[in-house]
Scaffold this active site. Structure first.
Site, short mmCIF file in Angstrom:
data_model
loop_
_atom_site.label_atom_id
_atom_site.label_comp_id
_atom_site.label_asym_id
_atom_site.label_seq_id
_atom_site.Cartn_x
_atom_site.Cartn_y
_atom_site.Cartn_z
N GLY A 12 -26.95 -13.38 -48.38
CA GLY A 12 -26.06 -12.85 -49.41
C GLY A 12 -26.54 -11.58 -50.10
N ARG A 91 -18.61 -16.55 -39.10
CA ARG A 91 -17.63 -17.27 -38.28
C ARG A 91 -16.59 -16.27 -37.79
NH1 ARG A 91 -19.72 -21.78 -36.83
NH2 ARG A 91 -17.69 -22.54 -36.17
N HIS A 109 -20.61 -4.64 -40.84
CA HIS A 109 -21.21 -4.94 -39.53
C HIS A 109 -22.43 -4.05 -39.32
CE1 HIS A 109 -21.35 -6.31 -35.39
NE2 HIS A 109 -21.59 -5.06 -35.05
#
Ligand code: GRF
Length: 231
Positions: A12, A91, A109
């Site tokens: 996180g 996910r 990303h």
């Protein structure tokens, strides 16, 4: 004020960068919740310690992806988010799910897309011997890791790099471009046109590329040397 929901799966640190920017007033938004698909995600405690609401939609508790996504969709829709940020959310979401949040869901990303979608991006960059690597914030579409690019950050690959050192340098830039991208969204500065993002800013899309100072000084140095090469 825009309503944000942040989805995480682990540490996180990208989430924390957004939370800190919201608390500092850099991003004018209210974070409705941080949701993790794993109860053991370290980021949940980080968010809670900063006073933000957290919840878990544990993918392992559902028999298949469809029922997990139904539960996740219910949790999201109950919060009426303007923007959902996938900040290290691990996910893959189905095309139908993603479609229902088109233009309202962003992902960070760790590569310069369209190079190296999916996993092990730093390992692939090192194996290929590329000189430049980095990270991308993009809107999420059904095509995994291929949606319209909002911002990118570039990092020079060093001869001495291994996966860990390269990932650490890229991560610092991830935090910067993600905060910029979320801020622009909250300021209504992002326009998606024909699958590309335009940043409505005095510098236009020039702000949507970050090259860290270390690289910039290398560039400046080469510019300073240039006159000597001229006839
Ligand atoms: C980041 O490198 C992100 O780009 C990738 O997973 C990592 C998550 O890191 N998808 P963190 O949880 O934000 O610290």
């Amino acid at each position: 004020m825009k309503r944000l929901v942040i989805l995480i799966s682990g540490r996180g640190s990208n989430m924390a960068a957004i939370l800190d920017a919201v608390r500092a007033g850099t991003i004018a938004a209210s974070v409705r919740a941080v949701i993790s698909n794993r109860a053991d995600a370290a980021g949940l405690a980080t968010a809670a310690s900063r006073g933000f609401a957290t919840s878990v939609v544990d993918h392992g508790a559902y028999r298949d992806r469809e029922s997990f996504e139904q539960a996740l969709g219910r949790a999201l829709d109950a919060l009426s988010p303007d923007l959902i940020v996938l900040a290290g959310f691990m996910r893959v979401l189905s095309p139908g799910f993603v479609q229902s949040y088109a233009g309202r869901m962003m992902n960070i990303h760790p590569s310069l897309l369209p190079a190296y979608p999916r996993l092990h991006t730093h390992r692939q960059a090192l194996a290929d011997g590329v000189r430049i690597h980095g990270c991308t914030v993009h809107f999420v579409t059904a095509d995994v890791d291929h949606g319209p690019v909002v911002a990118q950050g570039a990092v020079a690959v060093r001869t001495s790099d291994d996966e860990e050192t390269l990932a650490a340098r890229v991560l610092l830039v991830e935090h910067r471009i993600l905060v910029d991208a979320v801020r622009w969204f909250c300021e209504d500065r992002l326009v998606i046109e024909a699958g590309r993002v335009r940043v409505m800013d005095e510098l236009g899309n020039e702000h949507a590329l970050i090259v860290p100072a270390v690289n910039r000084s290398q560039l400046d140095e080469s510019v300073r040397r240039e006159p000597r090469h001229q006839p």
